[in-house]
Write an enzyme that holds these catalytic residues in place. Sequence first.
Site, mmCIF file in Angstrom:
data_model
loop_
_atom_site.group_PDB
_atom_site.id
_atom_site.type_symbol
_atom_site.label_atom_id
_atom_site.label_comp_id
_atom_site.label_asym_id
_atom_site.label_seq_id
_atom_site.Cartn_x
_atom_site.Cartn_y
_atom_site.Cartn_z
ATOM 1 N N PRO A 1 5.205 -2.372 12.568
ATOM 2 C CA PRO A 1 6.152 -3.419 12.138
ATOM 3 C C PRO A 1 6.167 -3.564 10.614
ATOM 4 O O PRO A 1 5.115 -3.655 9.992
ATOM 5 C CB PRO A 1 5.593 -4.696 12.786
ATOM 6 C CG PRO A 1 4.600 -4.240 13.792
ATOM 7 C CD PRO A 1 4.110 -2.909 13.357
ATOM 8 N N GLU A 2 7.369 -3.534 10.050
ATOM 9 C CA GLU A 2 7.541 -3.776 8.619
ATOM 10 C C GLU A 2 8.299 -5.096 8.474
ATOM 11 O O GLU A 2 8.464 -5.825 9.445
ATOM 12 C CB GLU A 2 8.305 -2.607 7.987
ATOM 13 C CG GLU A 2 7.583 -1.264 8.178
ATOM 14 C CD GLU A 2 8.325 -0.074 7.563
ATOM 15 O OE1 GLU A 2 9.102 -0.274 6.604
ATOM 16 O OE2 GLU A 2 8.142 1.046 8.059
ATOM 17 N N ARG B 1 5.261 4.368 -14.538
ATOM 18 C CA ARG B 1 4.326 4.876 -13.515
ATOM 19 C C ARG B 1 4.627 6.322 -13.169
ATOM 20 O O ARG B 1 5.775 6.698 -12.993
ATOM 21 C CB ARG B 1 4.417 4.027 -12.239
ATOM 22 C CG ARG B 1 4.038 2.638 -12.497
ATOM 23 C CD ARG B 1 3.740 1.840 -11.259
ATOM 24 N NE ARG B 1 3.444 0.497 -11.697
ATOM 25 C CZ ARG B 1 2.282 0.110 -12.176
ATOM 26 N NH1 ARG B 1 1.285 0.966 -12.226
ATOM 27 N NH2 ARG B 1 2.101 -1.116 -12.598
#
Length: 271
Positions: free
Chosen positions: A2-3, A152
């Site tokens: 589940p997100e 990044r």
Amino acid sequence: MPELPEVETIRRDLAPRVVGRRFTAVEVMPGAEKVVALPSPAEFTRALPGLRIEGIERRGKYLLFPLSDGRYLIVHLRMTGALIHRPAGTPAESYLRIRLVLDNKTELRYTDLRKLGMMWLVDDPTLVVGKLGPDALEALQPTTLRSLLEGRRAPVKAVLMDQTRLAGLGNIYADEALFLAGVLPRRPAGSLTRGEVERLHDAVGKVLREAMGHRGSSFRDYVDGEGKEGEHQLHVRVYRRSGEPCYVCGTTIERVKLGGRSSHFCPHCQE
Ligand SMILES: [Zn+2]
């Protein structure tokens, strides 16, 4: 797993059913003690009865239940956890691990095949959710996303899935958002142009809202607050579609391992 869209679907399902109800009993099934991260399972079972659920909140993939004594019950479903509301007396689900009995002849049932999910009963929720980045649905502005990615060298997908930078996205919706934005998952986060960051911001919001419209994705274990599967797995653009044609250009969708996770992408539509 589940997100954000799945956890938000559960939150919306449960809110009208359980907010205002009191716990009357708690049962942690034998072998499921490790699901209760804090306090001890015995203290957890003793402390909850009598407390009323004052609301249901979500931070990233965590569900938070503020309780009438000021404490919080926090649930993280991890891989195969589910939280299902049922009338008392209905047959137990497979893999029922924790039964939270409510004062209106209903139960909140925590099921979990792999028992990797976790629950906490804490005074201060920041103990559990304090390190989460901004919520991918509620708090993501283009400027926030730009500052998350800027400078990044890590793959953009890894940054999107790092819950301490951005809370809520996992493998499914990171792949889907990157496809919509036309950005390859392995691109260094800091290499995205301003335009790409804006497209990615829009894409994250779009895939999350679409998935919630379909009540989440049930590739394997996910079920909503009523125990029913979602439908977004029928609408994904790249996730788990490697070897199949891209809906936009017909090129075969590819899959690579990135940081131990499979990433799915269209080599033509994404650069
Ligand atoms: Zn394509």
